[in-house]
Scaffold this motif. Structure first.
Motif, PDB file in Angstrom:
ATOM      1  N   LYS A 196      -3.491   5.191  -2.610  1.00 36.71           N
ATOM      2  CA  LYS A 196      -3.811   3.764  -2.589  1.00 36.71           C
ATOM      3  C   LYS A 196      -4.469   3.334  -3.897  1.00 36.71           C
ATOM      4  O   LYS A 196      -4.186   2.246  -4.419  1.00 36.71           O
ATOM      5  CB  LYS A 196      -4.721   3.459  -1.406  1.00 36.71           C
ATOM      6  N   GLN A 197      -5.355   4.158  -4.430  1.00 36.50           N
ATOM      7  CA  GLN A 197      -6.038   3.813  -5.674  1.00 36.50           C
ATOM      8  C   GLN A 197      -5.044   3.624  -6.808  1.00 36.50           C
ATOM      9  O   GLN A 197      -5.159   2.693  -7.614  1.00 36.50           O
ATOM     10  CB  GLN A 197      -7.029   4.924  -6.033  1.00 36.50           C
ATOM     11  N   GLN A 240      -1.936   2.939  -6.376  1.00 42.06           N
ATOM     12  CA  GLN A 240      -0.886   2.054  -5.869  1.00 42.06           C
ATOM     13  C   GLN A 240       0.466   2.751  -5.823  1.00 42.06           C
ATOM     14  O   GLN A 240       1.524   2.124  -5.923  1.00 42.06           O
ATOM     15  CB  GLN A 240      -0.804   0.765  -6.697  1.00 42.06           C
ATOM     16  N   TRP A 241       0.430   4.051  -5.657  1.00 42.98           N
ATOM     17  CA  TRP A 241       1.680   4.816  -5.543  1.00 42.98           C
ATOM     18  C   TRP A 241       2.230   4.772  -4.130  1.00 42.98           C
ATOM     19  O   TRP A 241       3.385   5.151  -3.912  1.00 42.98           O
ATOM     20  CB  TRP A 241       1.461   6.261  -5.981  1.00 42.98           C
ATOM     21  N   ALA A 267       2.948   2.139  -2.808  1.00 39.89           N
ATOM     22  CA  ALA A 267       3.978   1.106  -2.947  1.00 39.89           C
ATOM     23  C   ALA A 267       5.149   1.582  -3.800  1.00 39.89           C
ATOM     24  O   ALA A 267       6.140   0.860  -3.954  1.00 39.89           O
ATOM     25  CB  ALA A 267       3.376  -0.155  -3.565  1.00 39.89           C
TER      26      ALA A 267
END
Length: 413
Positions: A205-206, A208-209, A211
């Motif tokens: 999440k940090q 943004q992988w 996505a």
């Protein structure tokens, strides 16, 4: 010659319904016609080839240490503990170079994701996405170096990541980020240990992988559905598994209930397409065979498979010979002992009885019946024949195992 082969087991007769199985000896052949693909044909090893395999992977250490398999003192354990799968990387490097992956998807699954290093590198490899970078993942997983994770046997965090060559940039004077096309990709990073899952999920999440195709799931994969106690140790620890919560070994280990799915159920529930699984890795501390047995439908979709063979967990009661035969006759997998420095030994139709002795090792299998994988199947067989050509100058015994451990030394992340 045949009488020199201690442990030689006569391979099963060829099944005419199997894809790519031949009765001759020697080379690998492509069986095809103008409109159909019938698989990459493999040949049963000759007695001379079996003798060479036995000389390169001698049985002595395996037989001597079979009652203490945790010592890992066995030739096929020395040979495969930290393999470098150059054949699969070369395959995707070629696809990206020729742009033959346009409009394709890529799906990978890592059952037992641990620190996620291999999953991240595979997502980079399958997608050709340069923003998926193992160095950034390492920083995120350690909170900028403020934390350490469990020790890594093969030191994946410090091994080179998949190299992306930007051929468009070379010819069009574009930057790498502008020109690098990416395949629509997803890699499922499935991890049951709560602390490791939290680190994986937060990192995805940090960066943004999540996505960009890195799907982190908190679950155990086995041959049935339900819940199962799983140890909660230091994030990234590699030697804890289901067996540590079975009541006999739970002393000093905090166990919590974790959702458990069969491989088939996981695919139906979390993989939202009907296409192939390009890459499946199974590493679950001795319970790999349960994952295999729980995925009869999913395995039919798998193009390339890696799993661990072991002396503990469910492997204690399962013969590797039966597993290799299942993967061969039911799913058209050709399986090998994957080594390093280009060394690889075929197991399918090259069986030696002492392989059924249980030691920690790795197995790599390619689906020879899938046209998209013919280059990989041919490359693995070529490397196998080249390994045999090295003769007795290549011996994996206790006196010659150093190269593997020098290549990837144990260390903290």
């Amino acid at each position: 010659t045949e009488h020199q082969l201690a442990g030689l087991k006569t391979p099963p007769k060829n099944n005419d319904q199997q894809i790519g199985k031949g009765s001759g000896y020697g080379d690998v052949h492509l069986i095809s016609s103008a409109n159909t693909f019938s698989g990459v044909q493999i040949q049963t090893c000759t007695p001379d080839q079996l003798l060479l395999i036995q000389q390169q992977l001698p049985p002595h250490d395996c037989e001597t240490n079979k009652r203490q398999p945790w010592t890992q003192q066995c030739s096929f354990s020395y040979a495969t503990q930290c393999p470098d799968a150059t054949w699969i990387e070369d395959f995707y490097r070629k696809k990206h170079k020729t742009k033959s992956n346009r409009n394709e998807t890529f799906t990978g699954m890592f059952v037992g994701c641990n620190k996620g290093m291999d999953a991240v590198n595979t997502l980079r490899m399958g997608s050709s996405n340069p923003s998926i970078n193992k160095d950034e993942w390492k920083i995120a997983m350690t909170r900028g170096g403020k934390e350490t994770l469990g020790r890594s046997v093969c030191n994946q965090a410090n091994l080179p990541q998949f190299e992306l060559h930007d051929y468009n940039a070379q010819h069009n004077n574009k930057t790498s980020s502008e020109s690098q096309s990416t395949t629509l990709s997803q890699v499922h990073c499935i991890e049951p240990m709560p602390s490791t899952y939290q680190a994986l999920s937060q990192s995805a999440k940090q960066l943004q992988w999540d996505a960009q195709g890195l799907i982190v799931t908190h679950a155990a994969i086995s041959k049935s559905n339900g819940t199962i106690p799983f140890p909660s140790g230091k994030a990234g620890r590699e030697n804890l598994g289901i067996a540590n919560c079975d009541g006999r070994e739970a002393d000093g280990v905090n166990c919590v209930n974790v959702d458990m799915f069969s491989l088939d159920t996981y695919f139906q529930k979390f993989v939202h397409h009907d296409g192939p699984i390009d890459f499946l890795s199974i590493d679950v501390e001795g319970f790999d065979i349960d994952v295999i047995l729980g995925g009869p439908s999913t395995l039919k979709r798998v193009h390339y498979l890696e799993f661990e063979y072991n002396w503990m967990g469910s492997w204690k009661n399962q013969k590797l010979s039966e597993t290799i035969r299942l993967l061969d006759e039911t799913y058209n997998f050709t399986c090998y002992w994957p080594g390093y420095d280009g060394n690889i030994w075929r197991i399918t139709d090259c069986w030696l009885d002492y392989y059924d002795l249980h030691f920690w090792s790795n197995v790599a299998c390619v689906n020879r019946g899938v046209e998209q994988m013919k280059d990989v199947a041919e490359d693995m067989e070529r490397l196998f024949l080249e390994t045999l050509e090295k003769g007795i100058g290549l011996v994996m015994d206790v006196d010659h195992r150093g190269g593997n451990f020098q290549r990837a030394k144990t260390g903290d992340l």
